[in-house]
Scaffold this motif. Structure first.
Motif, PDB file in Angstrom:
ATOM      1  N   VAL A 188       0.857  -1.195   0.000  1.00 10.71           N
ATOM      2  CA  VAL A 188       0.000   0.000   0.000  1.00 10.71           C
ATOM      3  C   VAL A 188       0.891   1.242   0.000  1.00 10.71           C
ATOM      4  N   SER A 189       0.653   2.120  -0.966  1.00 16.38           N
ATOM      5  CA  SER A 189       1.385   3.385  -1.045  1.00 16.38           C
ATOM      6  C   SER A 189       0.403   4.538  -0.918  1.00 16.38           C
ATOM      7  N   GLY A 190       0.844   5.603  -0.268  1.00 16.80           N
ATOM      8  CA  GLY A 190       0.061   6.826  -0.219  1.00 16.80           C
ATOM      9  C   GLY A 190       0.582   7.804  -1.244  1.00 16.80           C
ATOM     10  N   MET A 191      -0.318   8.597  -1.832  1.00 23.34           N
ATOM     11  CA  MET A 191       0.088   9.594  -2.821  1.00 23.34           C
ATOM     12  C   MET A 191      -0.713  10.866  -2.612  1.00 23.34           C
ATOM     13  N   SER A 192      -0.020  12.003  -2.649  1.00 21.31           N
ATOM     14  CA  SER A 192      -0.680  13.284  -2.462  1.00 21.31           C
ATOM     15  C   SER A 192      -0.032  14.322  -3.355  1.00 21.31           C
ATOM     16  N   MET A 193      -0.807  15.310  -3.768  1.00 19.97           N
ATOM     17  CA  MET A 193      -0.283  16.446  -4.512  1.00 19.97           C
ATOM     18  C   MET A 193      -0.435  17.686  -3.649  1.00 19.97           C
TER      19      MET A 193
ATOM     20  N   ALA B 283      -2.217  26.189  -7.204  1.00 22.11           N
ATOM     21  CA  ALA B 283      -3.513  26.745  -7.636  1.00 22.11           C
ATOM     22  C   ALA B 283      -4.252  25.853  -8.623  1.00 22.11           C
ATOM     23  N   SER B 284      -3.997  24.554  -8.581  1.00 27.73           N
ATOM     24  CA  SER B 284      -4.702  23.617  -9.464  1.00 27.73           C
ATOM     25  C   SER B 284      -6.154  23.460  -9.039  1.00 27.73           C
ATOM     26  N   ASP B 285      -7.059  23.418 -10.004  1.00 31.63           N
ATOM     27  CA  ASP B 285      -8.432  23.029  -9.701  1.00 31.63           C
ATOM     28  C   ASP B 285      -8.503  21.508  -9.764  1.00 31.63           C
ATOM     29  N   THR B 286      -9.691  20.939  -9.661  1.00 30.86           N
ATOM     30  CA  THR B 286      -9.803  19.477  -9.629  1.00 30.86           C
ATOM     31  C   THR B 286      -9.332  18.846 -10.929  1.00 30.86           C
ATOM     32  N   TRP B 287      -9.549  19.533 -12.052  1.00 33.33           N
ATOM     33  CA  TRP B 287      -9.140  18.967 -13.344  1.00 33.33           C
ATOM     34  C   TRP B 287      -7.621  18.889 -13.439  1.00 33.33           C
TER      35      TRP B 287
ATOM     36  N   THR C 202     -16.289  18.992  -3.649  1.00 34.69           N
ATOM     37  CA  THR C 202     -16.805  18.728  -4.999  1.00 34.69           C
ATOM     38  C   THR C 202     -16.943  17.241  -5.291  1.00 34.69           C
ATOM     39  N   GLY C 203     -16.084  16.415  -4.729  1.00 32.84           N
ATOM     40  CA  GLY C 203     -16.131  14.983  -5.015  1.00 32.84           C
ATOM     41  C   GLY C 203     -15.733  14.655  -6.439  1.00 32.84           C
ATOM     42  N   GLN C 204     -14.919  15.504  -7.076  1.00 26.72           N
ATOM     43  CA  GLN C 204     -14.600  15.322  -8.497  1.00 26.72           C
ATOM     44  C   GLN C 204     -13.227  14.698  -8.745  1.00 26.72           C
ATOM     45  N   THR C 205     -12.280  14.897  -7.851  1.00 22.01           N
ATOM     46  CA  THR C 205     -10.896  14.527  -8.156  1.00 22.01           C
ATOM     47  C   THR C 205     -10.735  13.035  -8.415  1.00 22.01           C
ATOM     48  N   GLY C 206     -11.306  12.181  -7.573  1.00 17.90           N
ATOM     49  CA  GLY C 206     -11.190  10.741  -7.783  1.00 17.90           C
ATOM     50  C   GLY C 206     -11.750  10.305  -9.124  1.00 17.90           C
ATOM     51  N   PRO C 207     -13.021  10.630  -9.421  1.00 11.53           N
ATOM     52  CA  PRO C 207     -13.588  10.250 -10.723  1.00 11.53           C
ATOM     53  C   PRO C 207     -12.839  10.844 -11.908  1.00 11.53           C
ATOM     54  N   GLN C 208     -12.380  12.087 -11.817  1.00 11.99           N
ATOM     55  CA  GLN C 208     -11.645  12.690 -12.926  1.00 11.99           C
ATOM     56  C   GLN C 208     -10.313  11.980 -13.155  1.00 11.99           C
TER      57      GLN C 208
ATOM     58  N   ASP D  47      -2.547  27.657 -14.794  1.00 10.40           N
ATOM     59  CA  ASP D  47      -2.709  27.764 -16.246  1.00 10.40           C
ATOM     60  C   ASP D  47      -3.539  26.609 -16.813  1.00 10.40           C
ATOM     61  N   GLY D  48      -3.467  25.463 -16.172  1.00 14.40           N
ATOM     62  CA  GLY D  48      -4.203  24.302 -16.673  1.00 14.40           C
ATOM     63  C   GLY D  48      -5.537  24.078 -15.992  1.00 14.40           C
ATOM     64  N   SER D  49      -5.996  25.078 -15.232  1.00 12.98           N
ATOM     65  CA  SER D  49      -7.251  24.942 -14.479  1.00 12.98           C
ATOM     66  C   SER D  49      -8.362  25.738 -15.161  1.00 12.98           C
ATOM     67  N   PRO D  50      -9.335  25.068 -15.771  1.00 13.11           N
ATOM     68  CA  PRO D  50     -10.410  25.785 -16.462  1.00 13.11           C
ATOM     69  C   PRO D  50     -11.457  26.387 -15.539  1.00 13.11           C
ATOM     70  N   THR D  51     -11.453  26.008 -14.265  1.00 14.28           N
ATOM     71  CA  THR D  51     -12.466  26.517 -13.340  1.00 14.28           C
ATOM     72  C   THR D  51     -12.297  28.025 -13.140  1.00 14.28           C
ATOM     73  N   ILE D  52     -13.404  28.751 -13.245  1.00 18.43           N
ATOM     74  CA  ILE D  52     -13.404  30.192 -13.002  1.00 18.43           C
ATOM     75  C   ILE D  52     -14.260  30.463 -11.767  1.00 18.43           C
ATOM     76  N   VAL D  53     -13.657  31.054 -10.749  1.00 14.68           N
ATOM     77  CA  VAL D  53     -14.374  31.376  -9.513  1.00 14.68           C
ATOM     78  C   VAL D  53     -14.895  32.801  -9.636  1.00 14.68           C
ATOM     79  N   SER D  54     -16.214  32.952  -9.687  1.00 11.99           N
ATOM     80  CA  SER D  54     -16.796  34.283  -9.859  1.00 11.99           C
ATOM     81  C   SER D  54     -16.768  35.102  -8.582  1.00 11.99           C
ATOM     82  N   SER D  55     -16.900  34.442  -7.443  1.00 15.10           N
ATOM     83  CA  SER D  55     -16.863  35.148  -6.168  1.00 15.10           C
ATOM     84  C   SER D  55     -16.650  34.150  -5.047  1.00 15.10           C
ATOM     85  N   VAL D  56     -16.240  34.668  -3.906  1.00 11.01           N
ATOM     86  CA  VAL D  56     -16.027  33.840  -2.722  1.00 11.01           C
ATOM     87  C   VAL D  56     -16.763  34.477  -1.560  1.00 11.01           C
TER      88      VAL D  56
END
Length: 300
Positions: free
Chosen positions: A61-66, A97-101, A135-141, A245-254
């Motif tokens: 078993v190996s762990g991996m993180s970014m 600053a990576s988004d889930t994609w 978001t629950g997106q990273t695993g499926p993506q 640069d590789g993150s297409p997500t645009i955050v309109s407001s926080v």
């Protein structure tokens, strides 16, 4: 390796949202630099599923993180709590600053590099979602990027290493919660549901788990010797397709994070105000003397 299972668990560091640990600025925004980082709680569930698989079938078993270099402490926690054999950190400034994609693209490159340099992967475990992104997106993506099958909301699983098959029970939520059983070929992704509970019914499994715990204590003490860090060049990644640069997500407001309401009302008293201090003493006197209304009634 025939008869055993090699697993990777994707983990992430998230802000410690426990009471008193979170730091906000004057606008109510989270100050990450002043807030401790801990392992994402749902990733702990994924790690327990990987440990169960390791105990039952042997293997690795190996762990991996970014993330930033500090995420090495999160991976150390993975080794200490669920006995990972080694850990891999994908880290450099180009990944910031990576988004889930963009994160999924980086993780898939990490998995491919692992397979090329370490060994073939049978299962990749990931948590349901993160405490900070939700978001629950990273695993499926990441599964999509690898073009591997994926089973989500897993609450129980069995692996047949020889037949190269996974059999899992997954929670289906609707008007009435249901459990369905599915099968998938290896290699595949497993997204654990928070309801997952590991099972060690056989005495041999419990003894194996105890042995792994004892072996891990020594290994975790020298965690840096078992941590491999890869940057974007090691992963053969183009900077234009990762990080901001590789993150297409645009955050309109926080919106500011709302501050927790006070659970108690407080009355401010000036200690130089004699009348106010007399009122405080009157409030405290019955409790200090052990003569509250209930105690007085009992004495009567």
């Amino acid at each position: 390796m025939e008869g055993t299972v090699r697993s990777i668990v994707l983990t992430k560091g998230v802000p410690d949202f426990s009471e008193g640990a979170v730091s906000f600025d004057e606008d109510g925004h989270l100050e990450r630099g002043k807030t401790p980082t801990v392992m994402n709680p749902n990733d702990e569930v994924a790690l327990r599923a990987a440990l169960q698989t390791r105990v039952r079938h042997g293997g690795h078993v190996s762990g991996m993180s970014m993330g930033p270099p500090g995420y090495g402490d999160v991976l150390r926690e993975a080794m200490e709590s669920v006995y990972t054999d080694d850990n891999y950190l994908l880290s450099d400034r180009e990944l910031a600053a990576s988004d889930t994609w963009a994160t999924a693209i980086t993780l898939s490159a990490g998995l491919e590099t692992y397979q090329a340099e370490v060994g073939d992967i049978d299962l990749v475990f990931a948590g349901f979602k993160t405490a900070d992104g939700e978001t629950g997106q990273t695993g499926p993506q990441t599964a999509w990027a690898m073009d591997w099958p994926i089973v989500t909301h897993v609450v129980a699983l069995e692996v047949d290493p020889d037949e190269r098959r996974l059999r899992a029970k997954r929670l289906v939520e609707g008007d009435v919660d249901e459990i369905e059983t599915v099968e998938a070929p290896l290699p595949c992704f497993v997204i654990t549901d928070p309801e997952f509970e590991p099972s060690y019914r056989q005495a041999s499994h419990r003894l194996t788990r105890k042995r792994l715990r004892e072996e891990t204590r020594e290994r975790a003490a020298d965690h840096d010797d078992h941590l491999t860090t890869w940057n974007h060049e090691d992963l053969n990644l183009d900077p234009d397709y990762i990080g901001l640069d590789g993150s297409p997500t645009i955050v309109s407001s926080v919106d500011p994070i709302p501050k927790a309401p006070s659970e108690r009302e407080a009355t401010m008293v000036d200690p130089t105000d004699a009348d106010a201090m007399d009122d405080v003493l009157e409030e405290l006197r019955p409790h200090a003397a052990g003569t509250s209304d209930h105690a007085t009634e009992a004495g009567d």
